[in-house]
Design a protein around this motif. Structure first.
Motif, PDB file in Angstrom:
ATOM      1  N   LEU A 134       0.824  -1.211   0.000  1.00 37.43           N
ATOM      2  CA  LEU A 134       0.000   0.000   0.000  1.00 37.43           C
ATOM      3  C   LEU A 134       0.858   1.261   0.000  1.00 37.43           C
ATOM      4  O   LEU A 134       0.518   2.243  -0.672  1.00 37.43           O
ATOM      5  N   TRP A 135       1.959   1.259   0.743  1.00 39.79           N
ATOM      6  CA  TRP A 135       2.878   2.411   0.700  1.00 39.79           C
ATOM      7  C   TRP A 135       3.437   2.602  -0.709  1.00 39.79           C
ATOM      8  O   TRP A 135       3.566   3.725  -1.200  1.00 39.79           O
ATOM      9  N   GLY A 136       3.778   1.506  -1.369  1.00 38.56           N
ATOM     10  CA  GLY A 136       4.288   1.610  -2.734  1.00 38.56           C
ATOM     11  C   GLY A 136       3.257   2.156  -3.699  1.00 38.56           C
ATOM     12  O   GLY A 136       3.557   2.999  -4.549  1.00 38.56           O
ATOM     13  N   VAL A 137       2.018   1.687  -3.574  1.00 36.85           N
ATOM     14  CA  VAL A 137       0.940   2.184  -4.437  1.00 36.85           C
ATOM     15  C   VAL A 137       0.678   3.662  -4.155  1.00 36.85           C
ATOM     16  O   VAL A 137       0.506   4.469  -5.076  1.00 36.85           O
ATOM     17  N   ALA A 138       0.669   4.031  -2.869  1.00 38.86           N
ATOM     18  CA  ALA A 138       0.442   5.439  -2.513  1.00 38.86           C
ATOM     19  C   ALA A 138       1.571   6.327  -3.037  1.00 38.86           C
ATOM     20  O   ALA A 138       1.331   7.470  -3.439  1.00 38.86           O
ATOM     21  N   ALA A 139       2.786   5.808  -3.060  1.00 37.52           N
ATOM     22  CA  ALA A 139       3.919   6.601  -3.541  1.00 37.52           C
ATOM     23  C   ALA A 139       3.810   6.897  -5.032  1.00 37.52           C
ATOM     24  O   ALA A 139       4.358   7.900  -5.510  1.00 37.52           O
ATOM     25  N   THR A 140       3.111   6.050  -5.776  1.00 36.14           N
ATOM     26  CA  THR A 140       2.950   6.304  -7.212  1.00 36.14           C
ATOM     27  C   THR A 140       1.817   7.277  -7.501  1.00 36.14           C
ATOM     28  O   THR A 140       1.680   7.734  -8.635  1.00 36.14           O
ATOM     29  N   GLY A 141       1.007   7.600  -6.496  1.00 35.39           N
ATOM     30  CA  GLY A 141      -0.146   8.472  -6.684  1.00 35.39           C
ATOM     31  C   GLY A 141       0.157   9.808  -7.327  1.00 35.39           C
ATOM     32  O   GLY A 141      -0.486  10.182  -8.315  1.00 35.39           O
ATOM     33  N   PRO A 142       1.122  10.573  -6.803  1.00 34.52           N
ATOM     34  CA  PRO A 142       1.407  11.871  -7.427  1.00 34.52           C
ATOM     35  C   PRO A 142       1.846  11.770  -8.888  1.00 34.52           C
ATOM     36  O   PRO A 142       1.406  12.557  -9.725  1.00 34.52           O
ATOM     37  N   ALA A 143       2.668  10.772  -9.205  1.00 37.46           N
ATOM     38  CA  ALA A 143       3.114  10.616 -10.592  1.00 37.46           C
ATOM     39  C   ALA A 143       1.946  10.253 -11.500  1.00 37.46           C
ATOM     40  O   ALA A 143       1.828  10.774 -12.620  1.00 37.46           O
ATOM     41  N   VAL A 144       1.063   9.385 -11.031  1.00 33.00           N
ATOM     42  CA  VAL A 144      -0.104   9.002 -11.832  1.00 33.00           C
ATOM     43  C   VAL A 144      -1.031  10.203 -12.010  1.00 33.00           C
ATOM     44  O   VAL A 144      -1.569  10.418 -13.099  1.00 33.00           O
ATOM     45  N   ALA A 145      -1.210  10.998 -10.966  1.00 39.01           N
ATOM     46  CA  ALA A 145      -2.070  12.184 -11.065  1.00 39.01           C
ATOM     47  C   ALA A 145      -1.522  13.167 -12.097  1.00 39.01           C
ATOM     48  O   ALA A 145      -2.273  13.693 -12.927  1.00 39.01           O
ATOM     49  N   ILE A 146      -0.236  13.402 -12.065  1.00 39.12           N
ATOM     50  CA  ILE A 146       0.390  14.304 -13.042  1.00 39.12           C
ATOM     51  C   ILE A 146       0.233  13.749 -14.451  1.00 39.12           C
ATOM     52  O   ILE A 146      -0.077  14.485 -15.391  1.00 39.12           O
ATOM     53  N   LEU A 147       0.417  12.450 -14.600  1.00 41.64           N
ATOM     54  CA  LEU A 147       0.262  11.824 -15.909  1.00 41.64           C
ATOM     55  C   LEU A 147      -1.157  11.989 -16.427  1.00 41.64           C
ATOM     56  O   LEU A 147      -1.372  12.323 -17.594  1.00 41.64           O
ATOM     57  N   LEU A 148      -2.156  11.778 -15.562  1.00 36.58           N
ATOM     58  CA  LEU A 148      -3.547  11.913 -15.990  1.00 36.58           C
ATOM     59  C   LEU A 148      -3.898  13.349 -16.351  1.00 36.58           C
ATOM     60  O   LEU A 148      -4.582  13.594 -17.350  1.00 36.58           O
ATOM     61  N   VAL A 149      -3.430  14.304 -15.567  1.00 36.85           N
ATOM     62  CA  VAL A 149      -3.695  15.712 -15.870  1.00 36.85           C
ATOM     63  C   VAL A 149      -3.038  16.094 -17.190  1.00 36.85           C
ATOM     64  O   VAL A 149      -3.651  16.732 -18.048  1.00 36.85           O
ATOM     65  N   ASP A 150      -1.801  15.671 -17.365  1.00 32.31           N
ATOM     66  CA  ASP A 150      -1.082  15.979 -18.603  1.00 32.31           C
ATOM     67  C   ASP A 150      -1.768  15.321 -19.798  1.00 32.31           C
ATOM     68  O   ASP A 150      -1.905  15.930 -20.859  1.00 32.31           O
ATOM     69  N   PHE A 151      -2.240  14.092 -19.637  1.00 31.75           N
ATOM     70  CA  PHE A 151      -2.924  13.406 -20.731  1.00 31.75           C
ATOM     71  C   PHE A 151      -4.219  14.114 -21.094  1.00 31.75           C
ATOM     72  O   PHE A 151      -4.528  14.275 -22.280  1.00 31.75           O
TER      73      PHE A 151
END
Length: 84
Positions: A59-76
């Motif tokens: 869960l810590w690993g998944v949470a750590a990817t959250g900001p990068a995924v959010a930026i990717l989705l906004v950019d997309f």
């Protein structure tokens, strides 16, 4: 100024360059760690994991990817709207 073929590399070339760069960074980090006395393999193969510790770490690993995924989705989304 770059030639036109170097300005937009093919996807295969881009991935190859990314892998070489990331591999080089990993190698440099391992050498620096070795020079300062840090064992990069310490704790990698733990045998005392229980299910709750494993779930917590995943869960810590998944949470750590959250900001990068959010930026990717906004950019997309911005990229997708610019095509319309």
């Amino acid at each position: 100024m770059l030639p036109a073929e170097d300005a937009n590399p093919s996807p295969a070339r881009f991935v190859s360059l990314a892998l070489v760069l990331e591999g080089g960074l990993a190698a440099v980090a391992m050498v620096i760690g070795w020079l300062v006395g840090f064992d990069p393999w310490h704790g990698l193969w733990r045998t005392d994991y229980d299910a709750s510790a494993l779930c917590r770490d995943v869960l810590w690993g998944v949470a750590a990817t959250g900001p990068a995924v959010a930026i990717l989705l906004v950019d997309f989304e911005q990229w997708r709207h610019s095509l319309i």
